[in-house]
Scaffold this motif. Structure first.
Motif, short mmCIF file in Angstrom:
data_model
loop_
_atom_site.label_atom_id
_atom_site.label_comp_id
_atom_site.label_asym_id
_atom_site.label_seq_id
_atom_site.Cartn_x
_atom_site.Cartn_y
_atom_site.Cartn_z
N SER A 60 0.83 -1.21 0.00
CA SER A 60 0.00 0.00 0.00
C SER A 60 0.86 1.26 0.00
O SER A 60 0.55 2.22 -0.70
CB SER A 60 -0.98 0.01 1.18
N LYS A 61 1.96 1.24 0.73
CA LYS A 61 2.87 2.41 0.73
C LYS A 61 3.49 2.60 -0.65
O LYS A 61 3.58 3.72 -1.14
CB LYS A 61 3.96 2.23 1.78
N ALA A 62 3.92 1.51 -1.27
CA ALA A 62 4.54 1.60 -2.59
C ALA A 62 3.55 2.14 -3.61
O ALA A 62 3.92 2.91 -4.50
CB ALA A 62 5.05 0.23 -3.03
N LEU A 63 2.29 1.75 -3.49
CA LEU A 63 1.25 2.21 -4.41
C LEU A 63 0.67 3.56 -4.01
O LEU A 63 -0.25 4.05 -4.66
CB LEU A 63 0.13 1.16 -4.49
N GLU A 64 1.20 4.13 -2.94
CA GLU A 64 0.76 5.43 -2.43
C GLU A 64 -0.73 5.45 -2.15
O GLU A 64 -1.48 6.34 -2.57
CB GLU A 64 1.15 6.55 -3.41
N THR A 65 -1.16 4.43 -1.43
CA THR A 65 -2.55 4.32 -1.03
C THR A 65 -2.59 3.87 0.42
O THR A 65 -1.55 3.58 1.02
CB THR A 65 -3.32 3.34 -1.95
N THR A 66 -3.76 3.81 0.98
CA THR A 66 -3.89 3.34 2.35
C THR A 66 -4.13 1.84 2.37
O THR A 66 -4.59 1.25 1.37
CB THR A 66 -5.07 4.03 3.06
N LEU A 67 -3.85 1.25 3.48
CA LEU A 67 -4.11 -0.18 3.65
C LEU A 67 -5.60 -0.46 3.51
O LEU A 67 -6.00 -1.44 2.87
CB LEU A 67 -3.59 -0.66 5.02
N SER A 68 -6.43 0.42 4.04
CA SER A 68 -7.88 0.21 3.93
C SER A 68 -8.35 0.28 2.48
O SER A 68 -9.24 -0.46 2.09
CB SER A 68 -8.64 1.21 4.80
N GLU A 69 -7.74 1.15 1.67
CA GLU A 69 -8.13 1.21 0.26
C GLU A 69 -7.65 -0.04 -0.48
O GLU A 69 -8.31 -0.50 -1.40
CB GLU A 69 -7.57 2.45 -0.41
N LEU A 70 -6.53 -0.58 -0.06
CA LEU A 70 -5.99 -1.78 -0.69
C LEU A 70 -6.94 -2.97 -0.51
O LEU A 70 -7.10 -3.78 -1.41
CB LEU A 70 -4.61 -2.12 -0.12
N ILE A 71 -7.58 -3.03 0.63
CA ILE A 71 -8.47 -4.18 0.89
C ILE A 71 -9.94 -3.81 0.74
O ILE A 71 -10.82 -4.55 1.19
CB ILE A 71 -8.20 -4.80 2.28
N ASP A 72 -10.22 -2.71 0.07
CA ASP A 72 -11.60 -2.28 -0.17
C ASP A 72 -12.10 -2.89 -1.48
O ASP A 72 -11.83 -2.36 -2.56
CB ASP A 72 -11.67 -0.75 -0.22
N PHE A 73 -12.81 -4.03 -1.37
CA PHE A 73 -13.33 -4.67 -2.58
C PHE A 73 -14.72 -5.18 -2.36
O PHE A 73 -15.25 -5.36 -1.40
CB PHE A 73 -12.45 -5.83 -3.08
#
Length: 71
Positions: free
Chosen positions: A58-71
Motif C-alpha cells: 500500500s505504501k509503494a502504491l501510495e494508497t492506504t491499507l484500507s483502500e488496498l483491501i476495499d473490494f
C-alpha cells in the motif's frame, strides 16, 4: 468468503491499483523490495500475504491499507 477467495480478491485489487499507476509487476516488486515471482504469486492468490507485506504494498502504491483491501 473463504480464505482462497480472499487471497484472490486481494491479488486482483493489487493488480488493479498497480495497473492504475502504469506499473509492471517488476516495478511494484522493486518498490517493495520483493522479487517479481513473489509479486506474481501474491497477485494470483497463491500465497497468503502478511499484514506487513500488505502495508509495504500500500505504501509503494501510495494508497492506504484500507483502500488496498476495499473490494
Amino acid at each position: 468468503m473463504d480464505k482462497e477467495q480472499l487471497k484472490k480478491k486481494i491479488g486482483q485489487r493489487i493488480v488493479e491499483l498497480r495497473s492504475q499507476k502504469g506499473w509492471s509487476q517488476s516495478d511494484l516488486a522493486r518498490a517493495c523490495n520483493k522479487d517479481r515471482q513473489a509479486m506474481e504469486k501474491l497477485e494470483n492468490g497463491k500465497v497468503n500475504p502478511t499484514l506487513f507485506t500488505l502495508l509495504e504494498i500500500s505504501k509503494a502504491l501510495e494508497t492506504t491499507l484500507s483502500e488496498l483491501i476495499d473490494f
